[in-house]
Design an enzyme around this catalytic site. Structure first.
Site, short mmCIF file in Angstrom:
data_model
loop_
_atom_site.label_atom_id
_atom_site.label_comp_id
_atom_site.label_asym_id
_atom_site.label_seq_id
_atom_site.Cartn_x
_atom_site.Cartn_y
_atom_site.Cartn_z
N GLN A 196 0.86 -1.18 0.00
CA GLN A 196 0.00 0.00 0.00
C GLN A 196 0.90 1.23 0.00
OE1 GLN A 196 -3.07 1.43 0.39
NE2 GLN A 196 -2.19 3.37 1.07
N THR A 197 0.61 2.22 -0.85
CA THR A 197 1.41 3.43 -0.78
C THR A 197 0.62 4.66 -1.18
OG1 THR A 197 3.35 4.59 -1.66
CG2 THR A 197 2.42 2.88 -3.05
N ARG A 198 0.93 5.77 -0.48
CA ARG A 198 0.34 7.06 -0.84
C ARG A 198 1.43 8.09 -1.07
NH1 ARG A 198 -0.99 7.36 5.19
NH2 ARG A 198 -0.04 9.28 5.93
N HIS A 202 10.72 5.63 -1.94
CA HIS A 202 12.15 5.86 -1.79
C HIS A 202 12.83 4.53 -1.46
CE1 HIS A 202 11.22 10.01 -2.21
NE2 HIS A 202 10.40 9.99 -1.19
N HIS A 205 11.10 2.21 1.08
CA HIS A 205 9.93 1.46 0.58
C HIS A 205 10.38 0.35 -0.37
CE1 HIS A 205 8.71 5.78 1.14
NE2 HIS A 205 7.98 5.17 2.06
N GLY A 290 3.50 -1.41 7.52
CA GLY A 290 4.69 -0.72 8.01
C GLY A 290 4.44 -0.04 9.35
N ARG A 291 5.43 0.74 9.76
CA ARG A 291 5.31 1.50 11.01
C ARG A 291 4.24 2.58 10.82
NH1 ARG A 291 9.68 2.29 14.73
NH2 ARG A 291 9.36 4.09 16.08
N ASP A 292 3.35 2.73 11.79
CA ASP A 292 2.28 3.74 11.74
C ASP A 292 1.51 3.69 10.42
OD1 ASP A 292 0.71 5.74 12.83
OD2 ASP A 292 2.01 7.37 12.17
N HIS A 293 1.17 2.48 9.99
CA HIS A 293 0.46 2.27 8.73
C HIS A 293 -0.85 3.05 8.73
CE1 HIS A 293 -0.43 -0.41 5.20
NE2 HIS A 293 -1.65 0.01 5.49
N ALA A 294 -1.08 3.83 7.67
CA ALA A 294 -2.32 4.61 7.50
C ALA A 294 -2.55 5.60 8.63
CB ALA A 294 -3.54 3.70 7.34
#
Ligand SMILES: [Zn+2]
Length: 392
Positions: A196-198, A202, A205, A290-294
């Site tokens: 998932q990416t917004r 880099h 990721h 990931g860390r603190d996802h969303a």
């Protein structure tokens, strides 16, 4: 036969209608009382249209809404973490009766996008919804703010969708769950990790996705392209970055890049569960969390979105979370690392915040290659130096 995980609830339920059914429903819709959607509702409608929100058959009715808010379950007990609702003002609601059919309009063009049978009309409790779903009632949270800005009354019932807005035209990588399932099956994949990416991707990721590529049959890079909050990089610019990264640094036959039209709610842990359900519908067996996802700001702890998966019951999801921490370049290791793999301190780690990165790019300053690939930096510098980018 495919080896892919089943869709959430057992089968895909795309609400986009076609052929004679569409023609009839569309002609009827033009005669129905219109309700204008807001931007989030449009993106949810398209998620329903393509089957990404399977097994929902339309905007939620009261019992589904209440149980989702309270305990992350639909009325049939299936896991569902975030309400998918259609709101109207009290004045509008007074003109609509349960049992009426209505037309749903795109807010910009007043174009009929869908029709809906209003099975239920009910009031929402915004304070409770915000606290339960977002864990906060603070108007500084964009998801909370949008709840308070929408109407007071919710309409629920089965929905038929006529078009997918301009997403198929805007994005060559627009894809529906049935299509990605066919792509994965054709490749003979069984285990697929979704990313998932917004943001532009880099090195950090890239590294997360390559950890997944080491253990899964394939990688599914799946950026969200619905409206984002101010300051985020526009979808079209991000797409250029993803394509450049894939073309230069990934094996072509092991990665699929597609987009989906949802809007971020920034609901942290609950949104991580929604992201998982959506990717299960698209055919993925794993979701990189990931860390603190969303998350956003300091509303959630760094690993809340990991822990919430531990509270689920067996059988709630077929897709599994791949719980990963933030990764970065360590000059002493001479490699991408995380706090799990590197013994060195911050002084050896290359850490640049999103805000600092934007400031650098706006000044035309390039971050080091250990932070971001040169092909990605080229695209971002060009954008942030342009008039459109500098206004953001
Ligand atoms: Zn190190």
């Amino acid at each position: 036969m495919t080896n892919l995980v089943p869709p959430h609830g057992g089968r895909l339920l795309p609400l986009l209608v076609s052929g004679d059914e569409r023609d009839e429903a569309f002609s009827e819709a033009k005669t129905l009382p219109p309700v204008k959607l807001n931007s989030r509702e449009v993106s949810d409608l398209i998620m329903l249209a393509i089957g990404a929100f399977s097994p929902l058959d339309g905007f939620m009715r009261n019992e589904d809404y209440q149980r989702v808010v309270k305990e992350m379950r639909l009325s049939n007990n299936l896991l569902w973490p975030i309400p998918v609702t259609l709101s109207v003002s009290e004045d509008e609601a007074d003109k609509i009766k349960e049992g009426d059919r209505i037309a749903l309009l795109n807010p910009g063009e007043n174009e009929v996008m869908a029709s809906m049978l209003v099975e239920e009309k009910y009031s929402c409790d915004k304070h409770r919804e915000a606290l339960k779903v977002f864990g906060t009632d603070d108007m500084g949270h964009p998801g909370v703010k949008s709840i308070y800005e929408q109407g007071e009354v919710y309409l629920g019932g089965p929905t038929k969708v006529f078009n997918e807005d301009d997403y198929p035209q805007r994005f060559a990588e627009f894809a529906r769950p049935a299509e990605t399932r066919a792509i994965f099956a054709d490749k003979g994949w069984a285990t697929i990790a979704a990313f998932q990416t917004r943001n532009p991707m880099h090195r950090s990721h890239e590294y997360l996705t390559k950890i997944a590529l080491e253990v899964c049959d394939g990688l599914f890079i799946h950026p969200i392209v619905g409206r984002l909050k101010a300051g985020d990089t526009p979808a079209e610019v991000r797409m250029e970055c993803y394509r450049a990264l894939l073309n230069n640094y990934y094996p072509k036959d092991r990665v699929v890049l597609k987009v989906y039209p949802m809007e971020m709610r920034y609901a942290g842990p609950r949104e991580a569960i929604l992201h998982a359900i959506i990717r299960q519908n698209f055919g993925c067996s794993h979701l990189i969390v990931g860390r603190d996802h969303a998350g956003i700001g300091t509303y959630y702890g760094p690993f809340d979105a990991h822990r919430i998966f531990d509270e689920l019951s067996l059988g709630d999801l077929y897709i599994q979370p791949m719980k990963l921490d933030t990764t970065f370049w360590c000059s002493r290791c001479g490699a991408m690392v995380s706090s799990k793999t590197c013994p060195h301190g911050d002084e050896d780690h290359l850490l640049i915040s999103g805000t600092k990165l934007r400031e650098m790019l706006t000044r035309g300053e390039r971050p080091p290659e250990q932070f971001s690939r040169k092909e990605v930096v080229d695209i971002l510098v060009k954008y942030y130096q342009s008039e459109a980018g500098s206004l953001r």
